[in-house]
Scaffold this active site. Structure first.
Site, PDB file in Angstrom:
ATOM      1  N   CYS A 156       0.820  -1.225   0.000  1.00 58.35           N
ATOM      2  CA  CYS A 156       0.000   0.000   0.000  1.00 58.35           C
ATOM      3  C   CYS A 156       0.849   1.268   0.000  1.00 58.35           C
ATOM      4  O   CYS A 156       0.338   2.363  -0.229  1.00 58.35           O
ATOM      5  CB  CYS A 156      -0.928   0.010   1.200  1.00 58.35           C
ATOM      6  SG  CYS A 156      -1.943  -1.463   1.300  1.00 58.35           S
ATOM      7  N   HIS A 203      -3.596   6.906   2.770  1.00 60.84           N
ATOM      8  CA  HIS A 203      -3.991   5.602   2.238  1.00 60.84           C
ATOM      9  C   HIS A 203      -5.420   5.309   2.678  1.00 60.84           C
ATOM     10  O   HIS A 203      -5.777   5.496   3.846  1.00 60.84           O
ATOM     11  CB  HIS A 203      -3.028   4.540   2.774  1.00 60.84           C
ATOM     12  CG  HIS A 203      -3.401   3.147   2.402  1.00 60.84           C
ATOM     13  ND1 HIS A 203      -3.917   2.826   1.169  1.00 60.84           N
ATOM     14  CD2 HIS A 203      -3.343   1.990   3.109  1.00 60.84           C
ATOM     15  CE1 HIS A 203      -4.156   1.530   1.135  1.00 60.84           C
ATOM     16  NE2 HIS A 203      -3.819   0.998   2.295  1.00 60.84           N
ATOM     17  N   ASN A 262     -10.295  -0.483  -0.222  1.00 57.30           N
ATOM     18  CA  ASN A 262      -8.841  -0.314  -0.100  1.00 57.30           C
ATOM     19  C   ASN A 262      -8.174  -0.914  -1.345  1.00 57.30           C
ATOM     20  O   ASN A 262      -8.197  -2.127  -1.532  1.00 57.30           O
ATOM     21  CB  ASN A 262      -8.374  -1.030   1.181  1.00 57.30           C
ATOM     22  CG  ASN A 262      -6.861  -1.082   1.335  1.00 57.30           C
ATOM     23  OD1 ASN A 262      -6.111  -0.715   0.429  1.00 57.30           O
ATOM     24  ND2 ASN A 262      -6.406  -1.554   2.486  1.00 57.30           N
TER      25      ASN A 262
HETATM   26  N1  ACO Z   1     -19.171  -8.270  10.083  1.00 56.14           N
HETATM   27  C1  ACO Z   1     -19.668  -8.311  11.336  1.00 56.14           C
HETATM   28  N2  ACO Z   1     -18.899  -8.565  12.397  1.00 56.14           N
HETATM   29  C2  ACO Z   1     -17.596  -8.787  12.197  1.00 56.14           C
HETATM   30  C3  ACO Z   1     -17.021  -8.752  10.911  1.00 56.14           C
HETATM   31  C4  ACO Z   1     -17.869  -8.478   9.837  1.00 56.14           C
HETATM   32  N3  ACO Z   1     -17.419  -8.428   8.561  1.00 56.14           N
HETATM   33  N4  ACO Z   1     -15.697  -8.983  11.006  1.00 56.14           N
HETATM   34  C5  ACO Z   1     -15.448  -9.148  12.320  1.00 56.14           C
HETATM   35  N5  ACO Z   1     -16.593  -9.022  13.025  1.00 56.14           N
HETATM   36  C6  ACO Z   1     -16.781  -9.123  14.463  1.00 56.14           C
HETATM   37  C7  ACO Z   1     -15.689  -9.954  15.097  1.00 56.14           C
HETATM   38  O1  ACO Z   1     -16.073 -11.326  15.129  1.00 56.14           O
HETATM   39  C8  ACO Z   1     -15.607  -9.345  16.479  1.00 56.14           C
HETATM   40  O2  ACO Z   1     -16.653  -9.873  17.274  1.00 56.14           O
HETATM   41  P1  ACO Z   1     -16.387 -10.192  18.826  1.00 56.14           P
HETATM   42  O3  ACO Z   1     -16.055  -8.862  19.448  1.00 56.14           O
HETATM   43  O4  ACO Z   1     -17.676 -10.767  19.260  1.00 56.14           O
HETATM   44  O5  ACO Z   1     -15.227 -11.147  18.846  1.00 56.14           O
HETATM   45  C9  ACO Z   1     -15.933  -7.867  16.253  1.00 56.14           C
HETATM   46  O6  ACO Z   1     -16.644  -7.810  15.002  1.00 56.14           O
HETATM   47  C10 ACO Z   1     -14.717  -6.995  16.150  1.00 56.14           C
HETATM   48  O7  ACO Z   1     -13.823  -7.561  15.183  1.00 56.14           O
HETATM   49  P2  ACO Z   1     -12.449  -6.930  14.899  1.00 56.14           P
HETATM   50  O8  ACO Z   1     -11.627  -7.797  14.002  1.00 56.14           O
HETATM   51  O9  ACO Z   1     -11.869  -6.508  16.217  1.00 56.14           O
HETATM   52  O10 ACO Z   1     -12.874  -5.627  14.054  1.00 56.14           O
HETATM   53  P3  ACO Z   1     -12.120  -4.268  13.959  1.00 56.14           P
HETATM   54  O11 ACO Z   1     -12.889  -3.214  14.598  1.00 56.14           O
HETATM   55  O12 ACO Z   1     -10.656  -4.407  14.310  1.00 56.14           O
HETATM   56  O13 ACO Z   1     -12.210  -3.992  12.390  1.00 56.14           O
HETATM   57  C11 ACO Z   1     -10.789  -4.039  10.465  1.00 56.14           C
HETATM   58  C12 ACO Z   1     -11.577  -4.865  11.489  1.00 56.14           C
HETATM   59  C13 ACO Z   1     -11.770  -3.151   9.728  1.00 56.14           C
HETATM   60  C14 ACO Z   1     -10.094  -4.966   9.499  1.00 56.14           C
HETATM   61  C15 ACO Z   1      -9.760  -3.166  11.218  1.00 56.14           C
HETATM   62  O14 ACO Z   1      -9.017  -3.968  12.086  1.00 56.14           O
HETATM   63  C16 ACO Z   1      -8.822  -2.449  10.288  1.00 56.14           C
HETATM   64  O15 ACO Z   1      -9.217  -1.590   9.513  1.00 56.14           O
HETATM   65  N6  ACO Z   1      -7.514  -2.731  10.380  1.00 56.14           N
HETATM   66  C17 ACO Z   1      -6.525  -2.026   9.555  1.00 56.14           C
HETATM   67  C18 ACO Z   1      -6.473  -2.552   8.174  1.00 56.14           C
HETATM   68  C19 ACO Z   1      -5.464  -1.776   7.368  1.00 56.14           C
HETATM   69  O16 ACO Z   1      -5.255  -0.600   7.574  1.00 56.14           O
HETATM   70  N7  ACO Z   1      -4.783  -2.401   6.451  1.00 56.14           N
HETATM   71  C20 ACO Z   1      -3.776  -1.635   5.717  1.00 56.14           C
HETATM   72  C21 ACO Z   1      -3.051  -2.347   4.809  1.00 56.14           C
HETATM   73  S1  ACO Z   1      -3.940  -3.531   3.820  1.00 56.14           S
HETATM   74  C22 ACO Z   1      -2.800  -4.029   2.649  1.00 56.14           C
HETATM   75  O17 ACO Z   1      -1.667  -3.749   2.774  1.00 56.14           O
HETATM   76  C23 ACO Z   1      -3.271  -4.828   1.470  1.00 56.14           C
END
Ligand code: ACO
Length: 331
Positions: free
Chosen positions: A123, A256, A287
Site C-alpha cells: 500500500c 492511504h 482499499n
Molecule cells: N461483520 C460483522 N462482524 C464482524 C465482521 C464483519 N465483517 N468482522 C469481524 N466481526 C466481528 C468480530 O467477530 C468481532 O466480534 P467479537 O467482538 O464478538 O469477537 C468484532 O466484530 C470486532 O472484530 P475486529 O476484528 O476486532 O474488528 P475491527 O474493529 O478491528 O475492524 C478491520 C476490522 C476493519 C479490518 C480493522 O481492524 C482495520 O481496519 N484494520 C486495519 C487494516 C489496514 O489498515 N490495512 C492496511 C493495509 S492492507 C494491505 O496492505 C493490502
C-alpha cells in the site's frame, strides 16, 4: 584522486505534471458483499466507512487498469510520449513475474525506450515511486517518470475471513513526474518495521497454484490498526515537518484509504484546519493498496474539491510492514 566518472545532474526540483485513474467496472455494494460473508452494511460502514467497492469485470485485469490510468496521466501531463524516459509500476497483484508491468505499460503507450521496472511496497508502493521519481529527476537519471500503482485485490481476497473480505477494491492510479523550477515533491518519510512480515501476508504463489487457487491475503486487522493509529499517525506528522510546513499551509490530505477511523486518528493528531480537504475515497472504492492514493488524488481534482497548485500530504502504509509519504504540489 579525482574520478574520471562523469556524474549526471538533473533539474533543481520535480513536480507532478498529470494524474490519471482507473477503477474496476463492477460496483459491489455492502448488500452484495453480505451475500458472500456473514456481515451487515451497518457494521462495515461503521467500522471502516466503506459503502461499496470497485472490482474488475471480465474485460479488465491488472494490466488494462494500469494502461488506462497511465494513458490518462500522460495525456493530462502534456508531456510527449517520447519524452517519458522511465516507468515505475507498483503492485502486489501481478501474478506473472515477467515481463514486468512497467515494460508492458510502456509498450502499450508507445514509449520508445524507457527505463522500466516494477516495485513492490504494497500500500506504500505509489509513495515509494513518487520519491524515487523525484530523486531520478533531480539527479538527472530521468527527465520524466511515469509512476503507476495498480491492484486487483478482489482476486486475492480470502472470502473465508469475514474480518478482511469486505475491505478490498481494484483500480490503478498514475502520475507523470518531471522537472520543476520550484519544489513540488517534499522529502520522503519512509521506512519498514522489522519482524512484522506475518501481520499482512499473502499465500505462497507456488503453493496456492498447486492447490488450484489464487494466493490469498491474510491480515491481522487489529495489529495493523494499532500500528496505523500509533506509529503511522506520528510519521504523518513528521511528513509535514520534513516539508517545512505548518498545518495551516496544507490544502489537501490524501492518506492511504484503509479505514476512515485511521484517517480520523491522523486528523486528531495533525490538527489540520477545517479548510483542509480530506479524501474519503474509501467509501466508494474500498482499499486498493498501491492504487489508493493516486486514484483518490484524481477524484478530488475531478470533483473540484482540490485544485492545481494545492499542497497535498500523501501517505501509504501496509504489508511489510512498510510506509512512505511526502507533501506534493497537485498538478
Ligand atoms: N461483520 C460483522 N462482524 C464482524 C465482521 C464483519 N465483517 N468482522 C469481524 N466481526 C466481528 C468480530 O467477530 C468481532 O466480534 P467479537 O467482538 O464478538 O469477537 C468484532 O466484530 C470486532 O472484530 P475486529 O476484528 O476486532 O474488528 P475491527 O474493529 O478491528 O475492524 C478491520 C476490522 C476493519 C479490518 C480493522 O481492524 C482495520 O481496519 N484494520 C486495519 C487494516 C489496514 O489498515 N490495512 C492496511 C493495509 S492492507 C494491505 O496492505 C493490502
Amino acid at each position: 584522486m579525482s574520478s574520471p566518472i562523469k556524474a549526471s545532474q538533473g533539474a533543481p526540483y520535480s513536480r507532478i505534471l498529470g494524474v490519471g485513474g482507473a477503477r474496476g467496472n463492477r460496483v459491489v455494494d455492502n448488500a452484495e458483499m453480505c451475500t458472500i460473508i456473514d456481515s451487515s452494511d451497518e457494521w462495515i460502514q461503521q467500522r471502516t466507512g466503506i459503502i461499496e467497492r470497485r472490482w474488475v469485470d471480465d474485460e479488465q485485469d491488472v494490466l488494462t487498469l494500469a494502461i488506462e490510468a497511465a494513458r490518462k496521466a500522460v495525456e493530462r501531463s502534456g508531456v510527449a510520449t517520447d519524452q517519458i524516459d522511465s516507468v515505475l509500476v507498483s503492485s502486489v497483484s501481478n501474478t506473472r513475474r515477467f515481463p514486468s508491468l512497467a515494460v508492458q505499460v510502456a509498450s502499450a503507450l508507445g514509449l520508445p525506450d524507457p527505463a522500466a521496472t516494477d516495485l513492490q511496497a504494497a500500500c506504500a508502493g505509489f509513495c515509494y515511486g513518487v520519491s524515487l521519481a523525484d530523486s531520478m529527476v533531480r539527479t538527472g537519471s530521468a527527465h520524466h517518470v511515469l509512476v503507476v500503482g495498480v491492484e486487483v485485490l478482489s482476486q486475492q481476497t480470502n472470502f473465508a475471513d469475514r474480518s478482511t473480505a469486505f475491505l478490498f477494491g481494484d483500480g490503478a492510479g498514475a502520475v507523470v513526474i518531471g522537472p520543476s523550477d520550484t519544489p513540488g515533491v517534499g522529502p520522503a518519510v519512509w521506512g519498514s518495521a522489522v519482524d512484522t512480515g506475518e501481520i499482512i501476508h499473502s499465500d505462497d504463489f507456488a503453493a496456492a497454484a498447486a492447490e488450484g487457487v489464487n494466493p490469498r491475503i491474510h491480515m491481522d486487522g487489529h495489529q495493523v490498526f494499532r500500528w496505523a493509529t500509533g506509529f503511522i499517525v506520528e510519521k504523518t506528522a513528521e511528513i509535514l515537518e520534513a516539508a517545512g510546513l505548518a498545518p495551516e499551509d496544507l490544502d489537501v490530505f490524501i492518506p492511504h484509504q484503509a479505514n476512515n477511523r485511521i484517517t480520523d486518528a491522523m486528523l486528531r493528531r495533525l490538527k489540520l484546519p477545517e479548510s483542509v480537504v480530506v479524501s474519503r475515497d474509501i467509501k466508494h472504492m474500498g482499499n486498493a493498496s498501491a492504487a489508493s492514493v493516486p486514484i483518490a488524488m484524481e477524484a478530488l481534482l475531478e470533483s473540484g474539491e482540490a485544485k492545481s497548485g494545492d499542497n497535498a500530504l500523501i501517505i501509504g502504509f501496509g504489508a511489510g510492514l512498510v510506509y512512505a509519504g511526502q507533501v506534493v504540489v497537485l498538478p
